[in-house]
Design an enzyme around this catalytic site. Structure first.
Site, PDB file in Angstrom:
ATOM      1  N   ILE A  93     -37.132  29.959  70.523  1.00 11.76           N
ATOM      2  CA  ILE A  93     -36.099  28.930  70.657  1.00 11.76           C
ATOM      3  C   ILE A  93     -35.460  28.969  72.055  1.00 11.76           C
ATOM      4  O   ILE A  93     -35.189  27.929  72.659  1.00 11.76           O
ATOM      5  CB  ILE A  93     -35.042  29.147  69.560  1.00 11.76           C
ATOM      6  CG1 ILE A  93     -35.691  28.995  68.177  1.00 11.76           C
ATOM      7  CG2 ILE A  93     -33.876  28.193  69.708  1.00 11.76           C
ATOM      8  CD1 ILE A  93     -34.931  29.654  67.037  1.00 11.76           C
TER       9      ILE A  93
ATOM     10  N   SER B  21     -27.474  32.297  62.454  1.00  4.46           N
ATOM     11  CA  SER B  21     -28.605  32.121  61.531  1.00  4.46           C
ATOM     12  C   SER B  21     -28.061  31.799  60.151  1.00  4.46           C
ATOM     13  O   SER B  21     -26.964  32.237  59.780  1.00  4.46           O
ATOM     14  CB  SER B  21     -29.414  33.411  61.467  1.00  4.46           C
ATOM     15  OG  SER B  21     -30.257  33.402  60.345  1.00  4.46           O
TER      16      SER B  21
ATOM     17  N   TYR C  43     -28.596  42.319  60.146  1.00  7.08           N
ATOM     18  CA  TYR C  43     -28.787  41.050  60.873  1.00  7.08           C
ATOM     19  C   TYR C  43     -27.822  39.989  60.331  1.00  7.08           C
ATOM     20  O   TYR C  43     -27.171  39.272  61.100  1.00  7.08           O
ATOM     21  CB  TYR C  43     -30.241  40.622  60.695  1.00  7.08           C
ATOM     22  CG  TYR C  43     -30.616  39.272  61.265  1.00  7.08           C
ATOM     23  CD1 TYR C  43     -30.958  39.141  62.612  1.00  7.08           C
ATOM     24  CD2 TYR C  43     -30.667  38.135  60.466  1.00  7.08           C
ATOM     25  CE1 TYR C  43     -31.336  37.904  63.138  1.00  7.08           C
ATOM     26  CE2 TYR C  43     -31.030  36.898  60.973  1.00  7.08           C
ATOM     27  CZ  TYR C  43     -31.364  36.793  62.305  1.00  7.08           C
ATOM     28  OH  TYR C  43     -31.739  35.565  62.824  1.00  7.08           O
TER      29      TYR C  43
ATOM     30  N   LYS D 295     -24.920  38.062  62.458  1.00 10.09           N
ATOM     31  CA  LYS D 295     -24.901  36.601  62.563  1.00 10.09           C
ATOM     32  C   LYS D 295     -23.592  36.035  62.019  1.00 10.09           C
ATOM     33  O   LYS D 295     -23.091  35.030  62.521  1.00 10.09           O
ATOM     34  CB  LYS D 295     -26.118  36.015  61.840  1.00 10.09           C
ATOM     35  CG  LYS D 295     -27.437  36.379  62.514  1.00 10.09           C
ATOM     36  CD  LYS D 295     -27.506  35.753  63.895  1.00 10.09           C
ATOM     37  CE  LYS D 295     -28.672  36.201  64.727  1.00 10.09           C
ATOM     38  NZ  LYS D 295     -28.698  35.598  66.065  1.00 10.09           N
TER      39      LYS D 295
ATOM     40  N   THR E  75     -41.620  31.353  65.237  1.00 11.34           N
ATOM     41  CA  THR E  75     -41.547  32.046  66.535  1.00 11.34           C
ATOM     42  C   THR E  75     -42.131  33.449  66.391  1.00 11.34           C
ATOM     43  O   THR E  75     -42.365  33.931  65.276  1.00 11.34           O
ATOM     44  CB  THR E  75     -40.083  32.195  66.988  1.00 11.34           C
ATOM     45  OG1 THR E  75     -39.413  33.036  66.038  1.00 11.34           O
ATOM     46  CG2 THR E  75     -39.371  30.867  67.088  1.00 11.34           C
TER      47      THR E  75
HETATM   48  N1  LIG Z   1     -36.811  31.761  64.351  1.00  9.97           N
HETATM   49  C1  LIG Z   1     -36.020  31.461  63.342  1.00  9.97           C
HETATM   50  O1  LIG Z   1     -36.432  30.952  62.290  1.00  9.97           O
HETATM   51  C2  LIG Z   1     -34.555  31.729  63.454  1.00  9.97           C
HETATM   52  C3  LIG Z   1     -33.743  31.411  62.346  1.00  9.97           C
HETATM   53  C4  LIG Z   1     -32.402  31.641  62.444  1.00  9.97           C
HETATM   54  C5  LIG Z   1     -31.853  32.146  63.601  1.00  9.97           C
HETATM   55  N2  LIG Z   1     -32.657  32.453  64.654  1.00  9.97           N
HETATM   56  C6  LIG Z   1     -32.032  33.002  65.860  1.00  9.97           C
HETATM   57  O2  LIG Z   1     -32.481  32.303  66.990  1.00  9.97           O
HETATM   58  C7  LIG Z   1     -32.527  33.159  68.127  1.00  9.97           C
HETATM   59  C8  LIG Z   1     -33.893  33.106  68.780  1.00  9.97           C
HETATM   60  O3  LIG Z   1     -34.831  33.496  67.808  1.00  9.97           O
HETATM   61  P1  LIG Z   1     -36.408  33.430  68.073  1.00  9.97           P
HETATM   62  O4  LIG Z   1     -37.019  33.445  66.724  1.00  9.97           O
HETATM   63  O5  LIG Z   1     -36.700  32.330  69.026  1.00  9.97           O
HETATM   64  O6  LIG Z   1     -36.633  34.838  68.793  1.00  9.97           O
HETATM   65  P2  LIG Z   1     -37.969  35.484  69.434  1.00  9.97           P
HETATM   66  O7  LIG Z   1     -39.144  34.627  69.158  1.00  9.97           O
HETATM   67  O8  LIG Z   1     -38.010  36.871  68.915  1.00  9.97           O
HETATM   68  O9  LIG Z   1     -37.657  35.482  71.002  1.00  9.97           O
HETATM   69  C9  LIG Z   1     -36.788  36.419  71.461  1.00  9.97           C
HETATM   70  C10 LIG Z   1     -36.499  36.231  72.946  1.00  9.97           C
HETATM   71  O10 LIG Z   1     -35.475  37.175  73.269  1.00  9.97           O
HETATM   72  C11 LIG Z   1     -35.932  38.064  74.258  1.00  9.97           C
HETATM   73  N3  LIG Z   1     -35.368  39.374  73.973  1.00  9.97           N
HETATM   74  C12 LIG Z   1     -35.539  40.148  72.870  1.00  9.97           C
HETATM   75  N4  LIG Z   1     -34.821  41.285  72.971  1.00  9.97           N
HETATM   76  C13 LIG Z   1     -34.167  41.204  74.155  1.00  9.97           C
HETATM   77  C14 LIG Z   1     -33.273  42.069  74.840  1.00  9.97           C
HETATM   78  N5  LIG Z   1     -32.910  43.252  74.344  1.00  9.97           N
HETATM   79  N6  LIG Z   1     -32.801  41.676  76.039  1.00  9.97           N
HETATM   80  C15 LIG Z   1     -33.160  40.503  76.587  1.00  9.97           C
HETATM   81  N7  LIG Z   1     -34.000  39.639  75.985  1.00  9.97           N
HETATM   82  C16 LIG Z   1     -34.499  40.002  74.786  1.00  9.97           C
HETATM   83  C17 LIG Z   1     -37.463  38.011  74.195  1.00  9.97           C
HETATM   84  O11 LIG Z   1     -38.061  38.284  75.452  1.00  9.97           O
HETATM   85  P3  LIG Z   1     -38.455  39.752  75.953  1.00  9.97           P
HETATM   86  O12 LIG Z   1     -39.140  40.426  74.798  1.00  9.97           O
HETATM   87  O13 LIG Z   1     -39.314  39.527  77.139  1.00  9.97           O
HETATM   88  O14 LIG Z   1     -37.172  40.425  76.324  1.00  9.97           O
HETATM   89  C18 LIG Z   1     -37.660  36.555  73.846  1.00  9.97           C
HETATM   90  O15 LIG Z   1     -37.518  35.763  75.010  1.00  9.97           O
HETATM   91  C19 LIG Z   1     -32.142  34.549  67.604  1.00  9.97           C
HETATM   92  O16 LIG Z   1     -30.766  34.763  67.807  1.00  9.97           O
HETATM   93  C20 LIG Z   1     -32.420  34.456  66.122  1.00  9.97           C
HETATM   94  O17 LIG Z   1     -31.628  35.342  65.384  1.00  9.97           O
HETATM   95  C21 LIG Z   1     -33.990  32.274  64.607  1.00  9.97           C
END
Ligand SMILES: NC(=O)c1ccc[n+]([C@@H]2O[C@H](COP(=O)([O-])OP(=O)(O)OC[C@H]3O[C@@H](n4cnc5c(N)ncnc54)[C@H](OP(=O)(O)O)[C@@H]3O)[C@@H](O)[C@H]2O)c1
Length: 313
Positions: A50, A170, A197, A201, A231
């Site tokens: 995202i 979330s 988590y 959130k 993702t």
């Molecule tokens: N996907 C869903 O269905 C969903 C649903 C509800 C809420 N969310 C929320 O949406 C947000 C994004 O989720 P996503 O699913 O897109 O996540 P993701 O696919 O896991 O992507 C995570 C991103 O964060 C970076 N990252 C992870 N740990 C880090 C750290 N310690 N420092 C700096 N960068 C870091 C990763 O890059 P690097 O590894 O290179 O650092 C990557 O760019 C999160 O807050 C998640 O809780 C997602």
């Protein structure tokens, strides 16, 4: 048994609105009209899922986006993928390490004020591990990093009354009343990554209220839920969930849509969590109203931050 029942109630209630069907119903094909020309953004976790879609969406509409993530190679890919008129400014930062966050925030602040700050990073850590600074990794990444980043950017003059803060919470928070004692387990045996988590959130919602009460001159803040998005984060942390719902998961652009929309439209700040350009109630079950308040959360965060006189794990 109780956990399974809770999960069944949760999924029955939210499967439709959080899936792609919910996005289609409330947003559909409505194009996002936004011009971010001349704006300076900061997006955490900008190389994947995202966050990447938010960063690229902002650049496509004219913004310069400071992109925080840990992996320099993925940041270089992001720079290549960006299609102007804006641009990406990559920054290798680990949000789970407060020393690193303070360093990066000072560098950002030296370059001037931000128009938009997106607290996007979020991880579900099933294994219990502490960072080099002694904080449980999920707490450090999901909450302490955002708190320290916010304070350091303000101290450096990078946040003004015209800065918009968007926090990526979330739907998992619907199952949690804010319980300060549950933000960080004292040891591996007491750690439940899913519940931690949900607490982090829920805490992001409380922090948003706190920020919005900081008075004149302070930025305005919104908290949102992206829906269920396919993702890497979901692939690794929730493989069973992904298998079950894969056909109806959103794509990253759909998950990013409300963040871009909030930054463009800046609706009146207040209670509620945003999903698909709509403000939803931040409580779906009565028991979650009984949690700790935002001021208590902030006091807890202040004493938990490593390097600020707080306790160490
Ligand atoms: N996907 C869903 O269905 C969903 C649903 C509800 C809420 N969310 C929320 O949406 C947000 C994004 O989720 P996503 O699913 O897109 O996540 P993701 O696919 O896991 O992507 C995570 C991103 O964060 C970076 N990252 C992870 N740990 C880090 C750290 N310690 N420092 C700096 N960068 C870091 C990763 O890059 P690097 O590894 O290179 O650092 C990557 O760019 C999160 O807050 C998640 O809780 C997602």
């Amino acid at each position: 048994m109780i956990k399974a029942l809770g999960a069944a109630i949760f999924y029955a209630r939210f499967a439709r609105p959080f899936s792609r069907l919910g996005f289609r119903r409330r947003v559909g094909e409505a194009p996002l009209q936004a011009d971010f020309s001349g704006q300076r953004w900061l997006v955490t976790g900008a190389t994947g899922g995202i966050g990447r879609a938010i960063a690229l969406g902002a650049v496509a509409r004219g913004a310069t986006v400071v992109a925080f993530a840990r992996d320099g190679g993925k940041l270089a890919d992001l720079v290549m993928a960006a299609q102007g008129p804006g641009r990406i400014v990559p920054a290798v930062v680990d949000l789970s390490l407060m020393q690193d966050v303070r360093r990066a925030a000072a560098e950002v602040a030296r370059e001037g004020a931000l128009d938009v700050l997106v607290h996007n990073v979020g991880v579900m850590c099933h294994d219990f591990a502490r960072t080099a600074e002694g904080v449980e990794r999920g707490l450090a990444t999901n909450l302490l990093g955002h708190w320290v980043l916010d304070r350091a950017l303000r101290a450096g003059g990078a946040m003004t009354a015209s800065t918009a803060i968007v926090s990526m919470s979330s739907g998992g928070m619907y199952g949690a009343a804010l319980d300060l004692a549950a933000l960080e387990a004292p040891a591996a045996a007491r750690h439940d990554g899913f519940l931690a988590y949900a607490q982090h959130k829920r805490a992001q919602v409380a922090l948003t209220h706190y920020w919005n009460r900081e008075g004149p001159g302070a930025p305005r803040a919104w908290v949102m839920h992206p829906g269920w998005v396919d993702t890497d984060g979901v692939r690794t942390a929730l493989p069973g969930f992904r298998k079950l719902f894969r056909a109806v998961l959103r794509n990253a652009d759909e998950g990013a849509d409300t963040a871009l929309w909030l930054a463009a439209t800046r609706p009146a700040a207040g209670e509620g969590i945003w999903l698909d350009r709509h403000r939803d109630d931040e409580h779906a079950f009565g028991f979650t109203r009984q949690g700790a308040d935002a001021e208590a959360l902030v006091a807890w965060l202040e004493q938990r931050v490593p390097g600020a006189g707080g306790r160490r794990g």
